[in-house]
Design a protein around this motif. Structure first.
Motif, short mmCIF file in Angstrom:
data_model
loop_
_atom_site.label_atom_id
_atom_site.label_comp_id
_atom_site.label_asym_id
_atom_site.label_seq_id
_atom_site.Cartn_x
_atom_site.Cartn_y
_atom_site.Cartn_z
N ARG A 123 108.34 29.26 -4.34
CA ARG A 123 108.93 29.35 -3.19
C ARG A 123 108.68 28.46 -1.59
O ARG A 123 109.95 28.95 -0.97
N THR A 124 107.74 27.69 -1.75
CA THR A 124 107.56 27.15 -0.69
C THR A 124 108.62 25.89 -1.11
O THR A 124 109.01 25.85 0.58
N MET A 168 103.29 26.85 3.09
CA MET A 168 102.84 26.33 3.80
C MET A 168 102.38 28.06 2.20
O MET A 168 102.96 28.10 1.83
N THR A 212 109.98 25.89 9.06
CA THR A 212 110.93 25.64 7.54
C THR A 212 110.60 24.01 7.08
O THR A 212 110.83 23.82 6.18
N TYR A 239 113.67 34.36 -1.72
CA TYR A 239 113.34 35.07 -0.26
C TYR A 239 113.94 33.99 0.92
O TYR A 239 114.15 34.41 2.12
N ASN A 250 100.43 35.55 -1.89
CA ASN A 250 100.50 36.47 -1.45
C ASN A 250 102.62 36.65 -1.79
O ASN A 250 102.58 37.15 -1.13
N LEU A 251 102.81 36.54 -2.78
CA LEU A 251 103.99 36.88 -3.28
C LEU A 251 103.96 38.78 -2.49
O LEU A 251 102.39 38.69 -2.81
N PHE A 252 105.53 38.63 -2.79
CA PHE A 252 105.69 39.82 -2.42
C PHE A 252 106.24 40.90 -3.50
O PHE A 252 106.54 40.58 -3.94
N ASP A 303 113.82 36.88 -6.77
CA ASP A 303 113.39 37.79 -5.07
C ASP A 303 112.92 36.96 -4.41
O ASP A 303 112.91 36.21 -3.27
N MET A 356 112.56 25.91 0.08
CA MET A 356 112.85 25.66 1.61
C MET A 356 113.40 24.63 1.66
O MET A 356 112.82 23.92 2.51
N PHE A 391 99.08 29.73 0.23
CA PHE A 391 97.57 30.02 0.54
C PHE A 391 96.79 30.60 -0.39
O PHE A 391 96.95 29.85 -1.84
#
Lengths: 274, 270
Positions: free
Chosen positions: B179-180, B108, B104, B126, B114-116, B122, B183, B110
């Motif tokens: 997304r990173t 990272m 956390t 996430y 690599n999204l869901f 969301d 956190m 990539f």
């Protein structure tokens, strides 16, 4: 020349596709042709009468019982086993042995399972000839199917999803539950649908574990008769192909309805998270 | 604290460094093995706070492997062994087994997005959700802040509930960055984040990285030497699992001390 080869291949592909669809339509068509006239409200919802002319409602209920009980037991065990094998177990000899064993289990004729069920569930565990004994036997039959398809489904989840989720500081369990299983859901579902087909289509193993009592079961501990067993006995006893075909139609409708609802449930399940 | 200072001194002796900024990550004599095969040899680096540090080198030189030691993603691979010391803010990251806390703090991004298979919202929410944040308002604010932080808010604000996989590659990669960011990490690791992007998307991500360094310490692996030269403050040149040279980026690209570095940055191999 190349053009001719191409045309030939095209004809063969088309022909194969046509043959498989044609066979399906012939069978379904034949069932409807022979059996449709038997179908009526009384036939489907009426109680069975041993002197003939009765309905098949007890067998429908028994069939649905066996499907639901088997799936309720087999699905969680199968999925958890596959998750263990694919996500947690150290890939070594033990896992290879387990995998080989589950694969071998799918190849065993169902009558063997039936004999095992009759000895173990019916006699040793003293469950008697009953729906529960048949369902437990069917659980063993479909377990390898569910494990196998779930494992295949887990393999199709890109490794990058796992990494992406874990890199966000999630636990392995959260990653599994929120990302991996939802992504594998379509594959897992196809395993469940295959299992439904296997359960509904089974007769030998059920014959040996649930018996042939043609009456509405009092509980899952009663002996009872599923549709396939009934269809077999009716044909054997009376030679009435039309009646057997009518049962076939009912079976097809049940399978169709269950498959559609399974697909629907999984879509719901997926949407809830996305 | 005393220990940290001596470590800084030790590292500074090895790599002549302009010790202006504060040290964030200290790597001391790191060795990494894949089973019997050694992939990293005696790596020591002093990564500064709120700077962009680029890791360059030919394929298979260990730069990605090194990057993945910083958030312990290598733990996922069976048979990986690590020796040596990595401290972030003075804390030995291999001392405790709390990789969750580490990850956390060290986010990272990539190589490929690599999204869901979820909505944009969301995806960004996430990580915080998995930390137990459920309050809708808090999440809404966090998602907006993160998307703004990744300079993509204006492009997606009207379609937050649509699938993230419908976006272009460049947009997806910026959502990954959002997304990173969501956190609230201190450090962001990037593993060739633009290698799958077109030049215009690459430019946008590079601009973003330059803006982000005021808030985050960024370590980026890149194949693209121009990119390293454009966006990084410090550059480490990896070769066969060793750090050949580590210095200010302009020194590496203009007056490198090692012949191999010069050969690589001038394009003689790699």
């Amino acid at each position: 020349m190349r053009q001719a080869k191409d045309n030939l291949l095209r004809a063969m592909l088309w022909g194969s596709a046509f043959v498989s669809v044609a066979i399906l339509f012939t069978i379904v068509g034949y069932l409807f042709y022979k059996g449709f006239s038997y179908i009526s409200f009384d036939f489907i919802f009426g109680d069975y009468s041993p002197i003939g002319g009765g309905g098949i409602f007890p067998m429908i209920v028994t069939t649905i019982y066996t499907i639901l009980i088997s799936l309720i037991i087999a699905t969680p065990i199968g999925i958890l086993a596959a998750v263990y094998l694919h996500e947690y177990a150290k890939q070594g000899r033990l896992v290879r042995i387990i995998r080989y064993a589950t694969e071998s289990l799918t190849g065993i004729p169902s009558i063997i399972y039936g004999l095992f069920g009759a000895v173990f569930f019916v006699a040793t565990l003293k469950l008697g000839m009953s729906i529960i004994a048949a369902s437990l036997t069917l659980t063993i039959i479909v377990l390898p199917v569910i494990i196998r398809t779930t494992e295949e489904a887990l393999k199709t989840v890109p490794a990058s999803y796992r990494e992406g989720s874990l890199a966000l500081g999630t636990t392995k369990l959260q990653t599994l539950y929120k990302v991996i299983l939802p992504s594998a859901m379509p594959g897992i579902l196809s395993g469940i649908i295959l299992s439904i087909g296997r359960i509904v289509g089974e007769s030998a193993a059920i014959f040996l574990t649930a018996g042939t009592v043609a009456a509405m079961p009092d509980s899952i501990f009663s002996s009872a008769r599923t549709l396939t067993v009934h269809s077999y006995l009716v044909t054997q006893e009376s030679g009435d192909i039309g009646l057997a075909a009518a049962i076939g139609i009912v079976l097809i409708v049940i399978i169709l309805a269950l498959n559609l609802s399974a697909t629907y449930i999984s879509k719901k399940f997926n949407k809830a998270d996305y | 604290m005393v220990m940290m200072v001596t470590e800084v001194a030790a590292v500074n002796k090895q790599q002549v460094s302009t010790a202006s900024a504060q040290s964030k990550i200290l790597v001391d004599d790191l060795n990494l093995f894949y089973g019997e095969k050694q992939a990293l040899f005696n790596v020591s680096l002093d990564i500064k706070e709120k700077e962009v540090t680029a890791l360059i080198g030919p394929s298979g030189c260990g730069k990605s492997t090194f990057l993945r030691t910083l958030n312990r993603m290598n733990d996922l691979i069976d048979g990986v062994r690590v020796s040596g010391n990595i401290t972030i803010d003075g804390e030995d990251i291999y001392a405790s087994n709390d990789v969750i806390k580490l990850r956390t703090k060290v986010g990272m991004v990539f190589q490929k997005s690599n999204l869901f298979p979820m909505s944009i919202y969301d995806n960004v929410a996430y990580g915080p959700r998995m930390q137990g944040i459920k309050n809708r308002k808090v999440l809404d604010a966090l998602v907006e802040e993160s998307l703004r932080g990744a300079a993509i808010w204006d492009e997606v604000k009207d379609r937050l509930k649509t699938s993230a996989l419908g976006l272009s590659g460049g947009q997806q990669q910026r959502i990954c960055i959002a997304r990173t960011i969501a956190m609230k990490p201190d450090v962001i690791l990037m593993d060739e984040p633009t290698s799958a992007l077109d030049p215009i998307s690459t430019l946008k991500v590079e601009e973003l990285i330059t803006q982000m360094k005021k808030d985050y310490t960024i370590v980026i692996v890149t194949h693209n030497m121009q990119q390293a030269a454009r966006i990084s403050d410090k550059t480490a040149f990896f070769l066969n699992g060793e750090v050949v040279e580590y210095d200010d980026t302009n020194v590496i690209f203009s007056t490198p001390k090692d012949q191999r570095t010069e050969d690589y940055v001038t394009g003689r191999f790699g």
